[in-house]
Design an enzyme around this catalytic site. Structure first.
Site, PDB file in Angstrom:
ATOM      1  N   CYS A   1      31.521 -25.234 -12.794  1.00 33.65           N
ATOM      2  CA  CYS A   1      32.025 -23.906 -13.189  1.00 33.65           C
ATOM      3  C   CYS A   1      30.881 -22.893 -13.362  1.00 33.65           C
ATOM      4  CB  CYS A   1      32.786 -24.012 -14.503  1.00 33.65           C
ATOM      5  SG  CYS A   1      34.452 -24.656 -14.318  1.00 33.65           S
TER       6      CYS A   1
ATOM      7  N   ASP B   1      22.595 -32.582  -7.106  1.00 34.66           N
ATOM      8  CA  ASP B   1      21.690 -33.215  -8.072  1.00 34.66           C
ATOM      9  C   ASP B   1      21.601 -34.727  -7.868  1.00 34.66           C
ATOM     10  OD1 ASP B   1      21.258 -30.709  -9.343  1.00 34.66           O
ATOM     11  OD2 ASP B   1      23.186 -30.927 -10.375  1.00 34.66           O
TER      12      ASP B   1
ATOM     13  N   HIS C   1      35.642 -27.312  -4.161  1.00 35.57           N
ATOM     14  CA  HIS C   1      34.263 -27.391  -3.647  1.00 35.57           C
ATOM     15  C   HIS C   1      34.219 -28.280  -2.416  1.00 35.57           C
ATOM     16  CE1 HIS C   1      34.554 -31.206  -5.816  1.00 35.57           C
ATOM     17  NE2 HIS C   1      33.539 -31.629  -5.078  1.00 35.57           N
TER      18      HIS C   1
ATOM     19  N   MET D   1      44.196 -48.142   4.525  1.00 35.40           N
ATOM     20  CA  MET D   1      43.553 -48.620   5.750  1.00 35.40           C
ATOM     21  C   MET D   1      42.996 -49.997   5.426  1.00 35.40           C
ATOM     22  SD  MET D   1      43.696 -46.669   8.404  1.00 35.40           S
ATOM     23  CE  MET D   1      44.138 -44.986   8.793  1.00 35.40           C
TER      24      MET D   1
ATOM     25  N   TYR E   1      45.232 -55.226   8.997  1.00 35.21           N
ATOM     26  CA  TYR E   1      45.110 -55.078  10.455  1.00 35.21           C
ATOM     27  C   TYR E   1      44.142 -53.947  10.807  1.00 35.21           C
ATOM     28  CZ  TYR E   1      46.651 -54.997  15.340  1.00 35.21           C
ATOM     29  OH  TYR E   1      46.691 -55.056  16.708  1.00 35.21           O
TER      30      TYR E   1
END
Ligand code: H2U
Length: 355
Positions: free
Chosen positions: A60, A83, A172, A322, A325
């Site tokens: 912020c 950072d 962001h 995911m 398979y």
């Protein structure tokens, strides 16, 4: 059924595999599985009421970050060095390079940046004005130009939503610039190069022409851009943003193209949010011609494009995994890309929070 009573093939009913010419891989499409019951994990809905400002949130305006630096009271976009960077520019020389083909290493250098899109934490891209989204696009371009002077690849990417591992709800994205071409880019570079050599036109320009003819997988379009669900999409509501002109890099966009991009991004992101009335999570990023040493090589096979990979499948809480398979063989999907495009086209143009 045909006239002899034999079943005829239907892409929306019957299993098949589809080729991804950009990545030289295949996806299994199994539309008949859409009817199966679901007894797997149901995600907890992420808190949607993010406060406008939180002094303890390091992204912020005016907040202190992990390294002690205080952010300026920024009013538009704000970019800073990450950072906790995964890539550093300063790294000792790799002096123990081995010839062993089974133990190859190459030095890697880079730089990681963070771009805050907006001073308010509760304003995600689909809730921004076109002018605000345009600021984000301009910042993407400035960062790419600056880092592209030194690095061969500048990856802009946004990880949105806790479900995607995003650590902070403030709008962001990240920028990771590297001395090497990452895997996805290396393969797309080779595939687009091969296609141009064989067919004389950039792969994605030919592809977009064909998609604009059928409009089957088109979600939205304007004078300069199209958003579509790729024929070879892996994620349920995966989309791609493609320019109508042969643009190689994000920095080559004209002012009019940037304005139209802001508008089409807003439109398609509103549709995403409206699909399950949630702040739609995804990973997205831009791919275009490489930078750095590639500025002096022929990159005319490249076409700038953005890919959105959202994990949600059937509601704000059920995502596609995911695994199994997918990890061991190849990607698989149930909903067809055509059905996904239809669902997105039908999704309202007015954000559910603004109704
Ligand atoms: P993600 O939520 O997409 O991981 O992005 C947040 C990034 O912001 C993350 O890469 C950085 C993190 O390293 N960050 C800082 O650089 N400084 C901070 O004080 C907090 C977060």
């Amino acid at each position: 059924m045909d006239s002899k009573g034999k079943q005829t093939f239907d892409f929306n009913e019957h299993q098949h595999i589809r080729y991804n010419p950009l990545k030289d891989d295949w996806v299994l499409v199994s539309p008949h599985r859409m009817k199966r019951p679901w007894a797997g994990q149901v995600e907890k809905l992420a808190e949607d009421d993010v406060p406008e400002r939180d002094p303890t949130n390091p992204l912020c305006p005016g907040s202190r970050r992990a390294n002690g630096i205080v952010n300026p009271e920024y009013t538009e976009t704000f970019a800073f060095d990450n950072d906790f960077p995964a890539l550093l520019d300063d790294c000792p020389e790799l002096n123990d390079t081995s010839d062993d083909p089974l133990f190859r290493t190459v030095p890697a250098r880079g730089k990681c940046r963070v771009i805050c899109f907006h001073p308010n934490s509760n304003i995600s891209l689909p809730l921004m004005t076109n002018a605000e989204i345009l600021k984000v696009i301009d910042t993407w371009i400035q960062e790419t130009i600056q880092l592209g002077l030194t690095y061969n690849w500048v990856q802009l990417f946004e990880n949105k939503g806790a479900i995607m591992g995003c650590s902070n709800p403030h709008p962001h994205c990240q920028v990771w610039a590297s001395s090497y071409l990452p895997n996805e880019i290396r393969i797309k570079d080779q595939m687009q190069q091969k296609y141009l050599t064989k067919h004389g036109r950039p792969l994605l320009m030919d592809y977009l022409d064909k998609e604009l003819n059928t409009k089957e997988r088109l979600v939205v379009e304007n004078d300069n851009w199209a958003v579509l669900v790729p024929f070879w999409a892996v994620w349920p509501f995966e989309t791609m943003i493609l320019p109508k002109r042969h643009v190689q890099r994000i920095e080559d966009l004209t002012n009019e193209e940037k304005r139209d991009l802001a508008d089409i991004m807003r439109q398609s992101l509103i549709k995403y949010d409206n699909l399950f009335e949630t702040s739609f999570p995804y990973s997205m990023g831009w791919h275009g011609a490489p930078t750095g040493q590639y500025y002096t090589t022929d990159t005319s096979h490249w076409v700038l494009h953005a890919s959105y990979y959202p994990p949600l499948l059937r509601s704000a809480t059920v995502k596609k995994f995911m695994v199994g398979y997918e990890l061991l063989a190849q990607a698989q999907r149930d909903l067809t890309p055509e059905q996904a495009a239809q669902r997105l086209r039908d999704s309202s143009d007015v954000h559910y929070k603004r109704k």
